[in-house]
Design an enzyme around this catalytic site. Structure first.
Site, PDB file in Angstrom:
ATOM      1  N   CYS A 119       0.815  -1.223   0.000  1.00 57.06           N
ATOM      2  CA  CYS A 119       0.000   0.000   0.000  1.00 57.06           C
ATOM      3  C   CYS A 119       0.852   1.279   0.000  1.00 57.06           C
ATOM      4  CB  CYS A 119      -0.967   0.004   1.175  1.00 57.06           C
ATOM      5  SG  CYS A 119      -1.949  -1.485   1.292  1.00 57.06           S
ATOM      6  N   HIS A 252      -2.868   7.029   2.607  1.00 60.98           N
ATOM      7  CA  HIS A 252      -3.371   5.763   2.068  1.00 60.98           C
ATOM      8  C   HIS A 252      -4.779   5.506   2.611  1.00 60.98           C
ATOM      9  CE1 HIS A 252      -4.021   1.697   1.052  1.00 60.98           C
ATOM     10  NE2 HIS A 252      -3.804   1.225   2.265  1.00 60.98           N
ATOM     11  N   ASN A 282     -10.223  -0.184   0.220  1.00 61.93           N
ATOM     12  CA  ASN A 282      -8.759  -0.100   0.209  1.00 61.93           C
ATOM     13  C   ASN A 282      -8.248  -0.708  -1.096  1.00 61.93           C
ATOM     14  OD1 ASN A 282      -6.018  -0.441   0.606  1.00 61.93           O
ATOM     15  ND2 ASN A 282      -6.202  -1.251   2.683  1.00 61.93           N
TER      16      ASN A 282
HETATM   17  N1  ACO Z   1     -18.506  -8.427   9.742  1.00 65.17           N
HETATM   18  C1  ACO Z   1     -18.998  -8.645  10.974  1.00 65.17           C
HETATM   19  N2  ACO Z   1     -18.213  -8.917  12.026  1.00 65.17           N
HETATM   20  C2  ACO Z   1     -16.890  -9.004  11.808  1.00 65.17           C
HETATM   21  C3  ACO Z   1     -16.322  -8.791  10.544  1.00 65.17           C
HETATM   22  C4  ACO Z   1     -17.188  -8.501   9.480  1.00 65.17           C
HETATM   23  N3  ACO Z   1     -16.765  -8.267   8.225  1.00 65.17           N
HETATM   24  N4  ACO Z   1     -14.987  -8.947  10.646  1.00 65.17           N
HETATM   25  C5  ACO Z   1     -14.713  -9.210  11.928  1.00 65.17           C
HETATM   26  N5  ACO Z   1     -15.856  -9.249  12.628  1.00 65.17           N
HETATM   27  C6  ACO Z   1     -16.040  -9.488  14.053  1.00 65.17           C
HETATM   28  C7  ACO Z   1     -14.952 -10.344  14.656  1.00 65.17           C
HETATM   29  O1  ACO Z   1     -15.207 -11.716  14.470  1.00 65.17           O
HETATM   30  C8  ACO Z   1     -15.034  -9.952  16.114  1.00 65.17           C
HETATM   31  O2  ACO Z   1     -16.086 -10.636  16.706  1.00 65.17           O
HETATM   32  P1  ACO Z   1     -15.984 -11.199  18.226  1.00 65.17           P
HETATM   33  O3  ACO Z   1     -15.803  -9.952  19.066  1.00 65.17           O
HETATM   34  O4  ACO Z   1     -17.287 -11.884  18.411  1.00 65.17           O
HETATM   35  O5  ACO Z   1     -14.793 -12.089  18.217  1.00 65.17           O
HETATM   36  C9  ACO Z   1     -15.429  -8.484  16.060  1.00 65.17           C
HETATM   37  O6  ACO Z   1     -15.940  -8.262  14.728  1.00 65.17           O
HETATM   38  C10 ACO Z   1     -14.285  -7.556  16.317  1.00 65.17           C
HETATM   39  O7  ACO Z   1     -13.192  -7.936  15.515  1.00 65.17           O
HETATM   40  P2  ACO Z   1     -11.860  -7.119  15.536  1.00 65.17           P
HETATM   41  O8  ACO Z   1     -10.886  -7.685  14.559  1.00 65.17           O
HETATM   42  O9  ACO Z   1     -11.404  -6.963  16.955  1.00 65.17           O
HETATM   43  O10 ACO Z   1     -12.396  -5.735  15.003  1.00 65.17           O
HETATM   44  P3  ACO Z   1     -11.701  -4.337  15.003  1.00 65.17           P
HETATM   45  O11 ACO Z   1     -12.508  -3.378  15.755  1.00 65.17           O
HETATM   46  O12 ACO Z   1     -10.243  -4.426  15.307  1.00 65.17           O
HETATM   47  O13 ACO Z   1     -11.847  -3.948  13.476  1.00 65.17           O
HETATM   48  C11 ACO Z   1     -10.510  -3.837  11.481  1.00 65.17           C
HETATM   49  C12 ACO Z   1     -11.231  -4.752  12.479  1.00 65.17           C
HETATM   50  C13 ACO Z   1     -11.547  -2.986  10.764  1.00 65.17           C
HETATM   51  C14 ACO Z   1      -9.779  -4.697  10.474  1.00 65.17           C
HETATM   52  C15 ACO Z   1      -9.544  -2.962  12.295  1.00 65.17           C
HETATM   53  O14 ACO Z   1      -8.674  -3.737  13.070  1.00 65.17           O
HETATM   54  C16 ACO Z   1      -8.738  -2.083  11.428  1.00 65.17           C
HETATM   55  O15 ACO Z   1      -9.232  -1.112  10.910  1.00 65.17           O
HETATM   56  N6  ACO Z   1      -7.452  -2.401  11.273  1.00 65.17           N
HETATM   57  C17 ACO Z   1      -6.608  -1.693  10.352  1.00 65.17           C
HETATM   58  C18 ACO Z   1      -6.312  -2.595   9.314  1.00 65.17           C
HETATM   59  C19 ACO Z   1      -6.688  -2.105   7.962  1.00 65.17           C
HETATM   60  O16 ACO Z   1      -7.350  -1.125   7.719  1.00 65.17           O
HETATM   61  N7  ACO Z   1      -6.185  -2.879   7.066  1.00 65.17           N
HETATM   62  C20 ACO Z   1      -6.307  -2.607   5.705  1.00 65.17           C
HETATM   63  C21 ACO Z   1      -5.140  -3.165   5.040  1.00 65.17           C
HETATM   64  S1  ACO Z   1      -3.709  -2.631   5.762  1.00 65.17           S
HETATM   65  C22 ACO Z   1      -3.226  -1.299   4.993  1.00 65.17           C
HETATM   66  O17 ACO Z   1      -3.757  -0.962   3.988  1.00 65.17           O
HETATM   67  C23 ACO Z   1      -2.108  -0.577   5.605  1.00 65.17           C
END
Ligand code: ACO
Length: 325
Positions: A119, A252, A282
């Site tokens: 990215c 990004h 993304n």
């Molecule tokens: N739909 C519904 N529920 C979901 C989904 C989904 N698509 N995905 C995960 N969940 C659930 C999980 O199972 C979990 O459930 P549980 O509490 O019962 O176990 C709950 O949601 C929370 O999951 P987390 O992974 O803790 O959620 P978080 O609040 O951390 O959000 C996310 C996840 C959006 C990926 C976040 O960590 C984030 O924004 N990270 C940054 C990563 C990113 O943006 N990556 C993109 C690529 S990297 C880059 O481009 C640099």
């Protein structure tokens, strides 16, 4: 006389029709994967994405974006002597996607190569092309970010498959006596390679390892916000400027919460951040040039203004470029 590089045209390409969260939720439900529009919007800000149909490749999207950037610049493809394509989803192992773009544009003879910094790839490519132009190795460059990330997603993993989309963005960069690119800074920390990766390869005619993207979302979130802040400040300082002189911030486009947290840490008002993650999701290396093109074409980004472009992604890699339009 000083020699700089300057952006003289931008262009985009997005495949097909947008796929809304509601449509994605329906498609995923068919394979037993449960998610919702509310979860996706609340955690990421994403409302829709574009997904390439079968047979649509990164080089095709790159060419379309390049042609739009060349038209905006008023240049012919044959006047280009450097093509840099940032991609993690190349058409082939080799030749490079940049060589395929050069062939399709019928612009032979100049240099062409791919940059692999996930990215951060577009910012890495821009910094590389800027250095090559300033040192006289090239005069007119196409720098392109192009991805079909949908091909490396595990559509049974709801924690990653809702986050990404496909597309391409391009700029034309030419030698000029005025800047242009005022400063660029690049970094990586390979120790963090495991938090975001697609750890597969081809060997003996078979896939070895894991062919789908895996991510530790929370580790990526924390690191992304921290490095986007530090590299943004470092790059603005390297240009001899201050953050209040930055007219537009284009980080990004991974997640709207990362964008908001970064702007807040840097003390940059939300209205000065170009946000496209809601429409494109993304798109990895394509996200920064897609946002730059949108901000340019809708008239927000004006000639003479300063734009801070920031990349962050797998590797772990990050970087920024401060550009005067
Ligand atoms: N739909 C519904 N529920 C979901 C989904 C989904 N698509 N995905 C995960 N969940 C659930 C999980 O199972 C979990 O459930 P549980 O509490 O019962 O176990 C709950 O949601 C929370 O999951 P987390 O992974 O803790 O959620 P978080 O609040 O951390 O959000 C996310 C996840 C959006 C990926 C976040 O960590 C984030 O924004 N990270 C940054 C990563 C990113 O943006 N990556 C993109 C690529 S990297 C880059 O481009 C640099």
């Amino acid at each position: 006389m000083n020699r700089y590089s300057r952006i003289v045209g931008t262009g985009s390409a997005l495949p097909g029709e947008p796929v809304s969260n509601a449509e994605l939720v329906r498609r995923l439900a068919e394979r037993g994967v449960v998610t919702s529009d509310e979860w996706i919007v609340e955690r990421t800000g994403i409302r829709q994405r574009y997904l390439a149909g079968a047979g649509v490749t990164s080089s095709q999207l790159a060419c379309q974006a390049a042609r739009n950037a060349l038209a905006a610049a008023g240049l012919e493809a044959r006047e280009i002597d450097l093509i840099v394509v940032a991609t993690s989803t190349p058409d082939y192992v080799f030749p490079s996607t940049a060589c395929l773009v050069q062939k399709a544009l019928d612009a032979p003879g100049g240099a062409a190569f791919d940059v692999q910094a996930v990215c951060s790839g577009f910012v890495y490519g821009l910094a590389t092309a800027d250095a090559m132009i300033r040192t006289g190795i090239a005069n007119r460059a196409l720098v392109i970010g192009a991805e079909v990330f949908s091909r490396i997603l595990d559509w049974n993993d709801r924690s990653t498959c809702v986050l990404f989309g496909d597309g391409a963005g391009a700029i034309v960069l030419t030698a000029d006596t005025c800047p242009g690119v005022r400063a660029a800074r690049l970094h990586a920390d390979g120790r963090q390679e495991a938090i975001l990766r697609t750890a597969g390869n081809l060997s003996g005619g078979a896939i070895v390892g894991h062919p789908y993207l895996t991510m530790n979302g929370q580790a990526v979130f924390r690191l992304a916000v921290s490095v986007l802040d530090t590299v943004g400040r470092e790059t603005v300082a390297a240009a001899g400027m201050t953050l209040d002189q930055v007219d537009w911030l284009i980080p990004h486009q991974a997640n709207v919460r990362i964008l908001d947290a970064t702007a807040k840490r840097m003390g940059i008002a939300r209205e000065r951040v170009v946000v496209t993650v809601d429409q494109h999701a993304n798109t990895s290396a394509a996200s920064v040039p897609l946002a730059l093109d949108q901000g340019t074409r809708d008239g927000r980004i004006q000639p003479g203004q300063h734009v801070l472009l920031e990349g962050v992604g797998g590797g772990f890699t990050w970087g920024a470029a401060l550009v005067q339009i």
